[in-house]
Design an enzyme around this catalytic site. Structure first.
Site, mmCIF file in Angstrom:
data_model
loop_
_atom_site.group_PDB
_atom_site.id
_atom_site.type_symbol
_atom_site.label_atom_id
_atom_site.label_comp_id
_atom_site.label_asym_id
_atom_site.label_seq_id
_atom_site.Cartn_x
_atom_site.Cartn_y
_atom_site.Cartn_z
ATOM 1 C CB CYS A 2 35.057 26.192 62.279
ATOM 2 S SG CYS A 2 34.179 27.403 63.060
ATOM 3 C CG ASN A 101 33.769 24.423 58.656
ATOM 4 O OD1 ASN A 101 33.848 23.463 56.831
ATOM 5 N ND2 ASN A 101 32.983 25.700 58.928
ATOM 6 C CE1 TYR A 257 38.523 36.632 53.647
ATOM 7 C CE2 TYR A 257 37.022 35.632 54.453
ATOM 8 C CZ TYR A 257 37.508 36.423 54.815
ATOM 9 O OH TYR A 257 38.729 36.641 55.536
ATOM 10 C CB THR A 303 41.804 36.529 49.547
ATOM 11 O OG1 THR A 303 41.976 35.920 51.016
ATOM 12 C CG2 THR A 303 41.182 35.509 49.006
ATOM 13 C CG ASP A 365 39.719 42.869 48.845
ATOM 14 O OD1 ASP A 365 39.776 41.535 48.223
ATOM 15 O OD2 ASP A 365 38.371 43.326 49.481
ATOM 16 C CG ASP A 366 37.965 38.173 48.764
ATOM 17 O OD1 ASP A 366 39.770 38.986 48.713
ATOM 18 O OD2 ASP A 366 37.284 38.228 48.888
#
Ligand SMILES: O=P(O)(O)OC[C@H]1O[C@H](OP(=O)(O)OP(=O)(O)O)[C@H](O)[C@@H]1O
Ligand SMILES: NC(=O)CC[C@H](N)C(=O)O
Ligand SMILES: [Mg+2]
Length: 505
Positions: A2, A101, A257, A303, A365-366
């Site tokens: 979050c 978070n 990410y 990303t 890709d990450d």
């Protein structure tokens, strides 16, 4: 993962909170909420949806006051029900509202402890509401009507004693001010800054520095692991270390990410660390794939773009944007259900045929987590006429569940769990697959801050930094939160959790 924000201002803060939440929307797309204080009363609006959909003009007008906090949610505990949207509220003591978070690892134990020791009942299945109640219970122990900073810090110290896991937290106490604290390992990020006005200094705390930038606040520093800061309603700042043995172990996946590239967290630039990931992976590719001819490097937006560009530079091969991202579709990975995630990849990304036709392409890709994205993207590249499709992941194999605020509760859902490179490669349909080494990832991110001796890297190596996670715990978590059970509990929550303090329509 979050996102949280909080502001103690000298004029109304709702618009700045809204703006701050908008720039950390990438941390949570499921629900959003803001609470402010005006005339010693909380004003709350929260609900499921994106920031732009949850807050309409009528809500913004209601969110009066010069002090407030906000939250964007990506559920990692409990359900996706709007009853678990944040911030949460407790009327006692004083009136407290809290946004969190992270993810607590002893939630079940805390619920029992709260009932037995504080006679507190929490009606949702949210770990964040438990955290609020532990904090409230500890504040309640103080004798005085007016809390001193010392009393607040003592309550936070006691929270650290009872609570395990990851928690970057911001809370409002009516008549007092804003409190922000970070767990003793500093797993989730939290920064604060200030803005000078004619009426005095305003302070803001946020998950990522980009929220401070967007609201014109000047970054002061990160909140240290275990530390709490308290800003009074009239703008005095106090801080104190509240943990007995704090350690600096930020989650490395934030850099891979979660975070925005223009954020700096714990002194490390997210963009800079992604460029370093590209350098390291580029070197590994030229070492290990000497024989293979790659014609073009293509990122899988969004990303991985910065990483892929650096790999192309390192290999001295052209970088091309072979996939176009639909700007109106959000992040796939943080969607709550697998069916939705799967559908979203096709809606989100489309190939530009000419960039693939007859070429040997290296897709970057990450990370590969469930393999939802990579499988479909490779298929698209082949349909577009690619000769060979090579695949590179800037993060190592994700083999273990996460318990600290990333929703990967079940090892069986992870494509690399129990599988080696060839099996994964075959499953996603690539000609060849390469992963970053964990040591390289650690040194790529750690270059920015040599004081970090150990990152939280459990998804890659199964080493859980809080040392309270064992096989039984992970099995229970799997049973509770795997894809099927999660869908059932979401449905159930919608029907039974009526007793919540959701912001009025
Ligand atoms: O293997 P998977 O389970 O598919 O997960 C990994 C993928 O999910 C994320 O993308 P996402 O679409 O969430 O966001 P982005 O646009 O920021 O890349 C990440 O960047 C990978 O592309
Ligand atoms: N991703 C997060 O930080 C989630 C916070 C909290 N565990 C929730 O599920 O609401
Ligand atoms: Mg992606």
């Amino acid at each position: 993962m979050c996102g949280i924000v909080g502001i103690v201002g000298t004029s109304p803060v709702s618009q700045a909170l809204y703006d701050g939440l908008t720039v950390i929307q990438h941390r949570g797309q499921d629900a959003a909420g803001i609470v402010t204080i005006s005339d010693n009363k909380f004003r709350l609006r929260k609900g499921n949806g994106l920031v732009k959909d949850v807050f309409h003009t009528r809500h913004m007008l209601r969110l009066q006051g010069d002090i407030g906090i906000g939250h964007v949610r990506y559920p990692t505990a409990g359900t996706s029900s709007s009853s678990e949207a944040q911030p949460f509220f407790s009327n006692s003591p004083y009136g407290i509202s809290l946004a969190h978070n992270g993810n607590l690892t002893n939630a079940e134990e805390l619920a029992k402890w709260l009932y037995n020791n504080a006679r507190r009942h929490v009606n949702t299945t949210s770990d964040s509401e438990l955290l609020l109640n532990v904090f409230a219970h500890e504040l309640q122990k103080s004798d005085s009507l007016d809390l001193t900073p010392e009393e607040i810090f003592k309550a936070v110290s006691n929270v650290h004693r009872h609570v395990r896991g990851a928690y970057a937290t911001v809370a409002l106490i009516v008549g007092h001010g804003l409190v922000a604290f970070r767990d003793p390992h500093g797993i989730r990020p939290l920064a604060f800054g200030k803005r000078e006005t004619e009426k005095g200094t305003e302070y803001m705390v946020a998950s990522e520095s980009v929220a401070l930038d967007a609201c014109d606040f000047e970054f002061i520093r990160d909140v240290a692991p275990g530390e709490a800061i308290f800003i009074t309603e009239d703008g005095q700042l106090f801080s104190q270390q509240c943990a007995q043995n704090p350690a600096y172990n930020p989650c490395i996946f934030e850099f891979v990410y979660f975070a925005r590239p223009d954020s700096t967290m714990d002194k490390m630039s997210v963009y800079g660390s992604r460029v370093e990931m590209g350098t390291a992976l580029g070197k590994k590719i030229s070492r290990e794939w000497e024989e293979d001819q790659i014609d073009v490097v293509i990122p899988i937006p969004e990303t991985s773009c910065d990483i892929a560009l650096q790999i192309a530079n390192e290999l001295n091969i052209p970088y091309r944007q072979g996939f176009v991202k639909n700007r109106y579709v959000g992040r796939t990975f943080i969607m709550p259900g697998q069916a939705e995630r799967k559908k979203s990849v096709r809606r989100k990304l489309n190939a530009i045929g000419a960039e693939f036709k007859g070429k040997n392409v290296l897709l970057v890709d990450d990370s590969i987590v469930r393999g939802t994205t990579s499988g479909q993207i490779i298929e698209m590249a082949r349909k577009a006429g690619a000769k060979k499709v090579y695949f590179a992941s800037a993060a190592p194999e994700v083999r273990f569940p996460n318990v600290y605020g990333i929703d990967m509760p079940s090892a069986n859902e992870l494509i690399a769990h129990g599988r080696e490179n060839e099996d994964i490669c075959e499953l996603i349909g690539a000609d060849k697959l390469i992963y970053q080494d964990l040591e390289d990832l650690i040194s790529a991110v750690g270059k920015g801050n040599k004081d970090i001796k150990e990152f939280e890297t459990s998804v890659f190596n199964g080493h859980y930094i809080t040392q309270d996670i064992d096989h039984d715990y992970l099995e229970q978590l799997d049973a509770l939160r795997n894809n099927d059970t999660k869908e059932d509990s979401d449905k159930e929550a919608d029907s039974i959790l009526d007793l919540h303090n959701e912001g009025a329509e």
